[in-house]
Design an enzyme around this catalytic site. Structure first.
Site, PDB file in Angstrom:
ATOM      1  N   ASN A 208       0.571  -1.688  -0.179  1.00 16.50           N
ATOM      2  CA  ASN A 208       0.342  -0.231  -0.109  1.00 16.50           C
ATOM      3  C   ASN A 208       0.800   1.262  -0.093  1.00 16.50           C
ATOM      4  OD1 ASN A 208       0.846   1.133   2.734  1.00 16.50           O
ATOM      5  ND2 ASN A 208      -0.115  -0.900   3.491  1.00 16.50           N
ATOM      6  N   ASP A 304      -3.562  -9.696  13.368  1.00 16.06           N
ATOM      7  CA  ASP A 304      -3.843  -8.370  13.234  1.00 16.06           C
ATOM      8  C   ASP A 304      -3.389  -7.724  14.515  1.00 16.06           C
ATOM      9  OD1 ASP A 304      -5.319  -5.429  14.822  1.00 16.06           O
ATOM     10  OD2 ASP A 304      -6.983  -6.639  14.057  1.00 16.06           O
ATOM     11  N   PHE A 324      -4.490   3.133  14.501  1.00 15.06           N
ATOM     12  CA  PHE A 324      -4.814   4.517  13.633  1.00 15.06           C
ATOM     13  C   PHE A 324      -5.990   3.730  12.468  1.00 15.06           C
ATOM     14  CE2 PHE A 324      -1.968   8.425  12.900  1.00 15.06           C
ATOM     15  CZ  PHE A 324      -1.304   7.607  14.874  1.00 15.06           C
TER      16      PHE A 324
HETATM   17  N1  CTP Z   1      -3.116  -3.045  12.331  1.00 16.67           N
HETATM   18  C1  CTP Z   1      -2.882  -4.113  12.600  1.00 16.67           C
HETATM   19  N2  CTP Z   1      -2.436  -5.591  12.376  1.00 16.67           N
HETATM   20  C2  CTP Z   1      -3.217  -5.479  11.317  1.00 16.67           C
HETATM   21  C3  CTP Z   1      -3.942  -4.530  10.865  1.00 16.67           C
HETATM   22  C4  CTP Z   1      -3.843  -3.372  10.877  1.00 16.67           C
HETATM   23  O1  CTP Z   1      -2.114  -4.036  13.894  1.00 16.67           O
HETATM   24  N3  CTP Z   1      -2.946  -6.659  10.474  1.00 16.67           N
HETATM   25  C5  CTP Z   1      -3.627  -2.351  12.694  1.00 16.67           C
HETATM   26  C6  CTP Z   1      -2.700  -0.810  12.248  1.00 16.67           C
HETATM   27  O2  CTP Z   1      -1.368  -0.815  12.555  1.00 16.67           O
HETATM   28  C7  CTP Z   1      -3.871   0.531  12.776  1.00 16.67           C
HETATM   29  C8  CTP Z   1      -5.300  -0.228  13.340  1.00 16.67           C
HETATM   30  O3  CTP Z   1      -4.712  -1.584  13.337  1.00 16.67           O
HETATM   31  O4  CTP Z   1      -3.070   0.555  13.882  1.00 16.67           O
HETATM   32  C9  CTP Z   1      -6.737  -0.441  11.920  1.00 16.67           C
HETATM   33  O5  CTP Z   1      -6.865  -0.691  11.824  1.00 16.67           O
HETATM   34  P1  CTP Z   1      -7.531  -1.838  10.392  1.00 16.67           P
HETATM   35  O6  CTP Z   1      -8.899  -2.628  11.256  1.00 16.67           O
HETATM   36  O7  CTP Z   1      -6.253  -2.683   9.591  1.00 16.67           O
HETATM   37  O8  CTP Z   1      -7.587  -0.537   9.746  1.00 16.67           O
HETATM   38  P2  CTP Z   1      -8.533  -0.788   8.562  1.00 16.67           P
HETATM   39  O9  CTP Z   1      -7.065  -1.265   7.681  1.00 16.67           O
HETATM   40  O10 CTP Z   1      -8.735   0.545   8.132  1.00 16.67           O
HETATM   41  O11 CTP Z   1      -9.805  -1.388   8.345  1.00 16.67           O
HETATM   42  P3  CTP Z   1     -11.386  -2.311   8.266  1.00 16.67           P
HETATM   43  O12 CTP Z   1     -11.041  -3.041   6.579  1.00 16.67           O
HETATM   44  O13 CTP Z   1     -11.541  -3.023   9.383  1.00 16.67           O
HETATM   45  O14 CTP Z   1     -11.057  -0.934   7.935  1.00 16.67           O
END
Ligand code: CTP
Length: 399
Positions: A208, A304, A324
C-alpha cells in the site's frame, strides 16, 4: 508557546540559510526574544542586516571583532538564553560540534553553552547519509542535543531525498519540546510505521502507499519528550529519527513478531503502520512465469497485531495501546467501533478522503477517539505527533 523565553539562533552556511529568516520570525511569533549569530559562510547566503532588522538587535558575526564583542560577546550569547537553535546546521558545523572545535563564532558559541541545543541539519542527501555525518549526529544526540531530522524531498542541488530544512513550525515545536518538561522521560514507547510487503514471489508483492511519515513523526516526538523509542517499520525511504532504535521489517508476520517482542514491558504501543490485512496463501520461492488467461491468487489473513496486543492485556494494564484508522466514511463512528473491537485506549481517526489528509501528505486532519473525542484541525504530521505525545503523557500520568 515561547513567551518569556529567550532563544538564540545560530545560522551556518548552507543554501537553507535564507529559511532561517522565516524561522527567526516564527520563533518571535511564538513569543520568543530572539538573537542571531552567523558563521562567515552563512553571510554568503543572507546578510546580517536582515536579522538585525527583524530582531532589532546586533548580530554576532565574529569572536575577535572588538565592536561585535562589545555589543554582545560570544560567551554571553552562549549562556544568556533559554535555548540555542542551529538552523541550518551544515555537515562541517556538525563535525566541529561533535569534536569540540571552535574556529569561528557559531562553533565557539556551541562550545561555550550549557543550554539546551536544538540542531536542524540541512544538506545534500548523500552528505546527510554519509556515515561520518550520521556518527556525528549520534554523538550530539547522545550528549542530549535535540536533533530535528531533515525533511525528504527535492533539494536545491537537484537531488531528491532527506536533507531539506523542515518547516519553521517543526523547528519551533522542537524548541518548545526541548524547553518543556520531558514528559515521557523514563517511558518505553513502541511505534510501528510504514507499509508491509506480502510477497507473491521474489519479485512481486502486495502493499500500500504508506510512506511512514506519520509514524516517524510520532517516534521523533516521543524521543524528544524523553522516551526510549523502538520504531518497527516496513520498507520506507525515511531515515529514522536520531536516538530512536529502528527495527526494519518486511511482512506483516515479521512486523507482528517485532512489535510483540518490543511491547514486552513497554509503557505504550502506537500502531501507525498500514499493515496488510491479507497475504498470499503460499509465496513462491521462485519467480512465477506468466501464463495465458486469468490467474487467481488465494489470500489468507495476516495477524492483527493491535487486536493481538489488546487481547493479551488485562483491562487498564500496560502497555497503553493506540491505533490509527484510515477511514472514508464517518471517521469517528468507525474509530469508536474499532476501539471497542480491538480493545485499545485510543484510535486516531484519519479521514483519508479529505484534502491534505492521509497517505503521502505532510498534513493530517484527525480525531483522537478515546473515552472522549477530540477533533484536531488540519495540522503538519509533526504537530499531530506532538499532540499524540501529549495525550500519551496525560494518559500515562493519570493511570
Ligand atoms: N493493524 C494491525 N494489524 C493488522 C492490521 C492493522 O495492527 N493486521 C493496526 C494498524 O496499524 C492500525 C489499526 O490496526 O493501527 C487499523 O485497523 P484496521 O482494522 O486495519 O483498519 P482498516 O484497515 O481501516 O480496517 P477495516 O478494513 O476493518 O476498516
Amino acid at each position: 508557546m515561547l513567551t518569556e523565553r529567550r532563544v538564540h539562533l545560530c545560522v551556518s552556511g548552507g543554501i537553507a540559510a535564507y529559511k532561517a529568516v522565516e524561522l527567526c520570525r516564527a520563533l518571535q511569533k511564538a513569543g520568543a526574544d530572539v538573537r542571531v549569530a552567523m558563521t562567515p559562510n552563512a553571510r554568503h547566503f543572507v546578510g546580517p542586516l536582515t536579522f538585525q532588522a527583524i530582531t532589532h538587535a546586533p548580530v554576532l558575526t565574529a569572536t575577535l571583532d572588538p565592536s561585535d564583542e562589545m555589543a554582545i560577546g560570544h560567551i554571553d550569547f552562549a549562556q544568556s538564553c533559554d535555548a540555542l537553535v542551529v538552523a541550518p546546521a551544515t555537515a562541517n558545523l556538525l563535525a566541529k560540534a561533535a569534536l569540540g572545535l571552535g574556529d569561528e563564532v557559531v562553533s565557539t558559541v556551541l562550545l561555550a553553552t550549557d543550554r539546551p541545543v536544538v540542531i536542524a541539519p540541512a544538506m545534500n542527501t548523500v552528505m546527510f547519509e554519509n556515515p561520518a555525518v550520521q556518527a556525528n549526529l549520534r554523538t550530539l544526540a547522545a550528549r542530549g542535543w535535540h536533533i530535528v531530522s531533515p525533511d525528504a524531498g527535492e533539494l536545491a542541488c537537484g537531488a531528491v531525498g532527506p536533507g531539506r530544512l523542515p518547516d519553521a513550525e517543526v523547528i519551533v515545536r522542537a524548541v518548545v519540546d526541548a524547553l518543556g518538561p520531558r514528559r515521557l522521560a523514563g517511558r518505553r514507547i513502541v511505534v510501528s510505521a510504514g507499509p508491509t510487503r506480502e510477497h507473491i514471489d521474489p519479485v512481486r508483492f502486495l502493499s500500500n502507499p504508506s510512506t511512514g511519515r506519520m509514524g516517524f513523526a510520532v517516534a521523533a516526538a516521543a524521543a524528544r519528550a524523553g522516551a526510549s523509542v523502538t520504531l518497527v517499520h516496513g520498507p520506507v525511504s525515511l531515515t529514522p529519527p536520531a536516538g530512536v532504535r529502528a527495527v526494519p521489517v518486511i511482512s506483516a508476520i515479521d512486523m507482528c513478531a517485532a512489535v510483540l517482542a518490543a511491547a514486552e514491558g513497554a509503557d505504550a504501543v502506537v500502531m501507525t503502520a498500514a499493515v496488510a490485512d491479507y497475504r498470499p496463501e503460499a509465496a513462491s520461492e521462485t519467480k512465477q512465469k506468466k501464463t495465458p488467461g486469468p490467474r487467481s491468487l488465494s489470500l489468507v489473513r495476516t495477524p492483527d497485531i493491535l487486536a493481538e496486543l489488546g487481547a493479551r492485556r488485562a483491562d487498564g494494564a500496560r502497555p497503553v495501546l493506540v491505533g490509527f484508522a484510515a477511514e472514508t466514511g464517518d471517521p469517528v463512528a468507525e474509530a469508536q467501533a474499532k476501539r471497542a473491537r480491538k480493545r485499545v485506549d485510543l484510535v486516531v481517526a484519519n479521514d483519508v478522503s479529505a484534502v491534505g489528509s492521509g497517505f503521502g501528505t505532510d498534513t493530517n486532519r484527525v480525531w483522537l477517539v478515546g473515552e472522549a473525542v477530540e477533533a484536531l484541525p488540519l495540522l503538519p504530521k509533526a504537530e499531530v505527533a506532538a499532540r499524540l505525545v501529549e495525550w500519551l503523557a496525560d494518559h500515562l500520568e493519570g493511570s
